[in-house]
Design a protein around this motif. Sequence first.
Motif, PDB file in Angstrom:
ATOM      1  N   UNK A 167      19.130  60.996  90.248  1.00 21.32           N
ATOM      2  CA  UNK A 167      19.486  60.983  91.672  1.00 21.32           C
ATOM      3  C   UNK A 167      18.774  62.129  92.383  1.00 21.32           C
ATOM      4  N   UNK A 168      18.509  61.973  93.671  1.00 21.68           N
ATOM      5  CA  UNK A 168      18.001  63.115  94.431  1.00 21.68           C
ATOM      6  C   UNK A 168      19.130  63.697  95.279  1.00 21.68           C
ATOM      7  N   UNK A 169      18.866  64.854  95.824  1.00 26.57           N
ATOM      8  CA  UNK A 169      19.901  65.605  96.518  1.00 26.57           C
ATOM      9  C   UNK A 169      20.426  64.865  97.753  1.00 26.57           C
ATOM     10  N   UNK A 170      19.512  64.216  98.402  1.00 29.63           N
ATOM     11  CA  UNK A 170      19.890  63.497  99.623  1.00 29.63           C
ATOM     12  C   UNK A 170      20.914  62.405  99.310  1.00 29.63           C
ATOM     13  N   UNK A 171      20.592  61.624  98.291  1.00 23.33           N
ATOM     14  CA  UNK A 171      21.466  60.521  97.887  1.00 23.33           C
ATOM     15  C   UNK A 171      22.804  61.057  97.386  1.00 23.33           C
ATOM     16  N   UNK A 172      22.733  62.127  96.625  1.00 22.21           N
ATOM     17  CA  UNK A 172      23.937  62.713  96.054  1.00 22.21           C
ATOM     18  C   UNK A 172      24.899  63.160  97.152  1.00 22.21           C
ATOM     19  N   UNK A 173      24.374  63.835  98.151  1.00 21.30           N
ATOM     20  CA  UNK A 173      25.203  64.294  99.266  1.00 21.30           C
ATOM     21  C   UNK A 173      25.875  63.108  99.947  1.00 21.30           C
TER      22      UNK A 173
ATOM     23  N   UNK B 163      24.933  70.297  87.611  1.00 17.06           N
ATOM     24  CA  UNK B 163      24.902  68.929  87.112  1.00 17.06           C
ATOM     25  C   UNK B 163      23.586  68.223  87.390  1.00 17.06           C
ATOM     26  N   UNK B 164      22.650  68.940  87.959  1.00 12.10           N
ATOM     27  CA  UNK B 164      21.339  68.363  88.221  1.00 12.10           C
ATOM     28  C   UNK B 164      20.301  69.050  87.349  1.00 12.10           C
ATOM     29  N   UNK B 165      19.613  68.288  86.561  1.00 14.78           N
ATOM     30  CA  UNK B 165      18.606  68.859  85.670  1.00 14.78           C
ATOM     31  C   UNK B 165      17.224  68.343  86.048  1.00 14.78           C
TER      32      UNK B 165
END
Length: 284
Positions: A223-229, A280-282
């Motif tokens: 996942x990317x940060x944008x989607x995660x948010x 949680x993001x690697x």
Amino acid sequence: MHVDNLEVAINAHLPDILRRADLEKSTVKTLQKELESKLLMSLDTKKNYIRDQIEMYLKHGARHAFADSGEAPEQHGGAGKRGKAPRKRTVEKKKKSGRGKTKEVQDPTKPKGPKGPYMCFVGVRRPRLKQEKPTLSFPDISRQLGLEWRSMNAETKAKYVKMSEKDKTRYKNELEKYVPLNDHEMEKLREKQRERKAAGGLQVMYKCSPELAAFFNDGTVQINRKELTTRIWAYFKEKGLLDDSNRRYVFADAKLAAFLGMQAGDRFLAFTIQRFLKPHLHPL
DNA sequence: CGAGTTACGCTTCTACTTTC
DNA sequence: GAAAGTAGAAGCGTAACTCG
């Protein structure tokens, strides 16, 4: 702070020169030249002082810059690094090259300008000097190079003058062959630049930790940060976790608490969620 | 409408020198 | 103002939402 006669003389003439000057076109150097013609002497040793005075003038007006107390402005005289006026740029601040504004795409095939003798010298001497004294900072080396250049005899300099002549020919030849990119090619370059920008930090894909993947529980492993948010906020709303008394805050439910390292019922500022998610993001 | 919060990759600027 | 060199700082871009 001591002010010598030269500085007093500069202060006497500079305000008038500045008032009449076209600040769009003037540089520190042209203003210095004008001062020199008034005082009939070289002011090379005072160029930093002049630059500081001009900057004060631009910032605060003549009164602050040329205080009649004979006291030099505090900024001048010594190690003060901040707030230096640009050396060679026009005195008036450039309007459009603000920080953050993406620079207009340059034609990368355009020949590099001809190097002067000093630049040829720097090109040869800098790498050696760096090797000799690896602890010197970049500005330190620059200062040293200037010093060496000024004390160099004409014979040694001639070598670099020759190099410069050669580079002039190089430039001339390249310029003759140079075909500027057409509009279409330039537009392609601009598009590439936009793409690079759009691909900035938030678009970068990360591998989800097992806990995060379990939280999603739908097979999401990247996942990317944008989607995660987006998804986290959707979850807050779906579960009614937002604090109604101040909807910038969120109460953790058991599921969130489990993998964010808090207790169920803990209240936290929703914006800070990134901090909790980070572990949680690697990187892929 | 702007401030406030977070992350971080990317971009831009700054430091300094002289010459043309 | 552009030419060379480069480390490190600063700013931007983005999503989300509320509050003054």
